[in-house]
Motif scaffolding. Structure first.
Motif, PDB file in Angstrom:
ATOM      1  N   ARG A  58      -2.574 -11.185   6.074  1.00 53.31           N
ATOM      2  CA  ARG A  58      -2.983  -9.783   6.088  1.00 53.31           C
ATOM      3  C   ARG A  58      -4.393  -9.654   5.515  1.00 53.31           C
ATOM      4  O   ARG A  58      -4.807 -10.443   4.676  1.00 53.31           O
ATOM      5  CB  ARG A  58      -2.007  -8.927   5.289  1.00 53.31           C
ATOM      6  CG  ARG A  58      -0.611  -8.873   5.890  1.00 53.31           C
ATOM      7  CD  ARG A  58       0.243  -7.846   5.181  1.00 53.31           C
ATOM      8  NE  ARG A  58       0.479  -8.218   3.783  1.00 53.31           N
ATOM      9  CZ  ARG A  58       1.559  -8.877   3.364  1.00 53.31           C
ATOM     10  NH1 ARG A  58       2.486  -9.245   4.219  1.00 53.31           N
ATOM     11  NH2 ARG A  58       1.717  -9.161   2.080  1.00 53.31           N
ATOM     12  N   VAL A  59      -5.111  -8.633   5.972  1.00 53.85           N
ATOM     13  CA  VAL A  59      -6.431  -8.333   5.414  1.00 53.85           C
ATOM     14  C   VAL A  59      -6.321  -6.978   4.706  1.00 53.85           C
ATOM     15  O   VAL A  59      -5.832  -6.007   5.276  1.00 53.85           O
ATOM     16  CB  VAL A  59      -7.523  -8.319   6.498  1.00 53.85           C
ATOM     17  CG1 VAL A  59      -7.782  -9.724   7.000  1.00 53.85           C
ATOM     18  CG2 VAL A  59      -7.162  -7.409   7.661  1.00 53.85           C
ATOM     19  N   GLN A  60      -6.775  -6.954   3.472  1.00 54.61           N
ATOM     20  CA  GLN A  60      -6.505  -5.801   2.601  1.00 54.61           C
ATOM     21  C   GLN A  60      -7.782  -5.315   1.925  1.00 54.61           C
ATOM     22  O   GLN A  60      -8.572  -6.108   1.432  1.00 54.61           O
ATOM     23  CB  GLN A  60      -5.492  -6.231   1.537  1.00 54.61           C
ATOM     24  CG  GLN A  60      -5.101  -5.159   0.540  1.00 54.61           C
ATOM     25  CD  GLN A  60      -3.880  -5.591  -0.238  1.00 54.61           C
ATOM     26  OE1 GLN A  60      -2.796  -5.748   0.329  1.00 54.61           O
ATOM     27  NE2 GLN A  60      -4.041  -5.802  -1.527  1.00 54.61           N
ATOM     28  N   THR A  61      -7.977  -4.000   1.902  1.00 59.30           N
ATOM     29  CA  THR A  61      -9.046  -3.409   1.106  1.00 59.30           C
ATOM     30  C   THR A  61      -8.478  -3.108  -0.278  1.00 59.30           C
ATOM     31  O   THR A  61      -7.385  -2.582  -0.403  1.00 59.30           O
ATOM     32  CB  THR A  61      -9.572  -2.115   1.742  1.00 59.30           C
ATOM     33  OG1 THR A  61      -8.506  -1.163   1.848  1.00 59.30           O
ATOM     34  CG2 THR A  61     -10.130  -2.393   3.125  1.00 59.30           C
ATOM     35  N   ALA A  79      -7.780   2.406  12.244  1.00 57.31           N
ATOM     36  CA  ALA A  79      -6.855   2.243  13.363  1.00 57.31           C
ATOM     37  C   ALA A  79      -7.323   1.135  14.303  1.00 57.31           C
ATOM     38  O   ALA A  79      -6.518   0.344  14.806  1.00 57.31           O
ATOM     39  CB  ALA A  79      -6.720   3.559  14.124  1.00 57.31           C
ATOM     40  N   THR A  80      -8.627   1.073  14.538  1.00 59.83           N
ATOM     41  CA  THR A  80      -9.173   0.027  15.399  1.00 59.83           C
ATOM     42  C   THR A  80      -8.922  -1.354  14.812  1.00 59.83           C
ATOM     43  O   THR A  80      -8.469  -2.277  15.509  1.00 59.83           O
ATOM     44  CB  THR A  80     -10.684   0.238  15.604  1.00 59.83           C
ATOM     45  OG1 THR A  80     -10.919   1.509  16.209  1.00 59.83           O
ATOM     46  CG2 THR A  80     -11.268  -0.863  16.485  1.00 59.83           C
ATOM     47  N   LEU A  81      -9.221  -1.501  13.525  1.00 58.16           N
ATOM     48  CA  LEU A  81      -9.020  -2.791  12.869  1.00 58.16           C
ATOM     49  C   LEU A  81      -7.550  -3.177  12.854  1.00 58.16           C
ATOM     50  O   LEU A  81      -7.186  -4.329  13.132  1.00 58.16           O
ATOM     51  CB  LEU A  81      -9.575  -2.744  11.448  1.00 58.16           C
ATOM     52  CG  LEU A  81      -9.383  -3.993  10.575  1.00 58.16           C
ATOM     53  CD1 LEU A  81      -9.858  -5.244  11.290  1.00 58.16           C
ATOM     54  CD2 LEU A  81     -10.108  -3.816   9.246  1.00 58.16           C
ATOM     55  N   GLY A  87      -1.783  -5.444  13.549  1.00 59.36           N
ATOM     56  CA  GLY A  87      -1.007  -4.823  12.484  1.00 59.36           C
ATOM     57  C   GLY A  87      -1.151  -5.493  11.137  1.00 59.36           C
ATOM     58  O   GLY A  87      -0.339  -5.254  10.240  1.00 59.36           O
ATOM     59  N   ARG A  88      -2.182  -6.309  10.960  1.00 62.19           N
ATOM     60  CA  ARG A  88      -2.336  -7.051   9.707  1.00 62.19           C
ATOM     61  C   ARG A  88      -3.179  -6.322   8.665  1.00 62.19           C
ATOM     62  O   ARG A  88      -3.409  -6.855   7.585  1.00 62.19           O
ATOM     63  CB  ARG A  88      -2.957  -8.425   9.978  1.00 62.19           C
ATOM     64  CG  ARG A  88      -2.006  -9.398  10.672  1.00 62.19           C
ATOM     65  CD  ARG A  88      -2.620 -10.793  10.723  1.00 62.19           C
ATOM     66  NE  ARG A  88      -3.689 -10.901  11.694  1.00 62.19           N
ATOM     67  CZ  ARG A  88      -4.773 -11.661  11.542  1.00 62.19           C
ATOM     68  NH1 ARG A  88      -4.947 -12.347  10.431  1.00 62.19           N
ATOM     69  NH2 ARG A  88      -5.683 -11.728  12.492  1.00 62.19           N
ATOM     70  N   LEU A  89      -3.636  -5.113   8.948  1.00 63.58           N
ATOM     71  CA  LEU A  89      -4.450  -4.382   7.973  1.00 63.58           C
ATOM     72  C   LEU A  89      -3.568  -3.721   6.924  1.00 63.58           C
ATOM     73  O   LEU A  89      -2.577  -3.065   7.245  1.00 63.58           O
ATOM     74  CB  LEU A  89      -5.289  -3.308   8.669  1.00 63.58           C
ATOM     75  CG  LEU A  89      -6.080  -2.383   7.730  1.00 63.58           C
ATOM     76  CD1 LEU A  89      -7.123  -3.157   6.936  1.00 63.58           C
ATOM     77  CD2 LEU A  89      -6.726  -1.248   8.520  1.00 63.58           C
TER      78      LEU A  89
END
Length: 281
Positions: A58-61, A79-81, A87-89
């Motif tokens: 997952r990529v997380q802010t 939404a684009t990312l 669905g990994r955001l």
């Protein structure tokens, strides 16, 4: 329990190396801090690049300062990312506390919490495919996850903790185990009070550096510079964990508190730390 890595902010060119190694290892998530007036990568551009270089993490802010950003554009970017990353955001959000960040963004520091609540109402509506309002919208694309990417909130004040139950899916605790337990309990209680089903996702964060003395000194120097604005950077640096034993102990402590994931946040830029931390976890 899942274990992720918080990526260093001091060397953007190395982040793909970090990401690829983490994706090949035991780690669940890659996180990245957000500041505007600082030498840091942009927190949605960088995850987009990392998502393209990986296949499962997952990529997380952690956390993106939403009040500094235009709401409709943030909705579209997230939404684009999320869609392109399968669905990994994970969208970690917060309000920040630096006056200079808010000054250059033209946002009132005093009303940033209220602005985030207003933004969340719009974000949730747009991610559900509803119009923006006043005859405008909807704004696509639809995110991969119905209703929008997973949203975690960071913070310590009561309003921030309640925001998890009002708008979010979980909580980011940038606190040691001695304090995180109380924060987790408050978030769980608020979740129940607001009639939410299930349980909030609880994510802990701990600062680490693992390697030779040079790696640890690099991490301490970068941490001190980053937290200088607090007036107590030495206190922050003193919490840095630098041995396998202390890191394992912290992970077990957070697991005992019911955390779903622990983010091992790195300030030293040596990517070999990924392999060293993989041996620890």
């Amino acid at each position: 329990m899942n274990v992720g890595i918080g990526l260093p902010i001091g060397a953007p060119a190395t982040l793909l190396t970090w990401a690829r190694r983490a994706d090949a290892g035991p780690f669940s998530t890659l996180g990245l801090l957000d500041r505007l007036v600082y030498d840091t990568p942009e927190p949605l551009v960088a995850p987009a690049v990392r998502a393209g270089a990986t296949r499962r993490v997952r990529v997380q802010t952690e956390v993106l300062l939403a009040p500094l950003r235009d709401t409709a554009l943030l909705a579209k970017q997230a939404a684009t990312l999320d869609r392109m990353a399968g669905g990994r955001l994970v969208l970690g959000l917060g309000i920040g506390g630096r006056a200079d960040d808010h000054q250059v963004a033209g946002v009132d520091l005093r009303t940033r919490g209220r602005r985030l609540d207003e933004q969340m109402a719009v974000l949730r509506r747009l991610w559900s495919g509803e119009p923006y309002g006043d005859g405008v919208g909807p704004i696509g694309p639809a995110p991969a996850r119905p209703g929008g990417p997973e949203v975690l909130f960071g913070g310590f004040r009561p309003a921030a903790l309640e925001r998890v139950a009002r708008w979010g899916d979980g909580f980011l605790a940038a606190a040691p185990p001695s304090r995180a337990g109380t924060l987790f309990d408050t978030v769980r209680a608020s979740w129940t009070t607001h009639g939410r089903t299930g349980t909030p996702r609880l994510v802990a964060q701990v600062n680490v550096a693992l390697g030779p003395a040079q790696v640890i000194e690099d991490a301490r120097t970068n941490m001190h510079a980053y937290y200088r604005f607090t007036g107590t950077p030495d206190r922050m640096v003193s919490g840095l964990l630098t041995t396998p034993k202390t890191i394992r102990t912290a992970i077990r402590a957070f697991e005992d508190l019911g955390a779903d994931e622990v983010m091992l946040y790195c300030y030293g830029v040596d990517p070999d730390q990924v392999d060293r931390l993989a041996e620890v976890v």
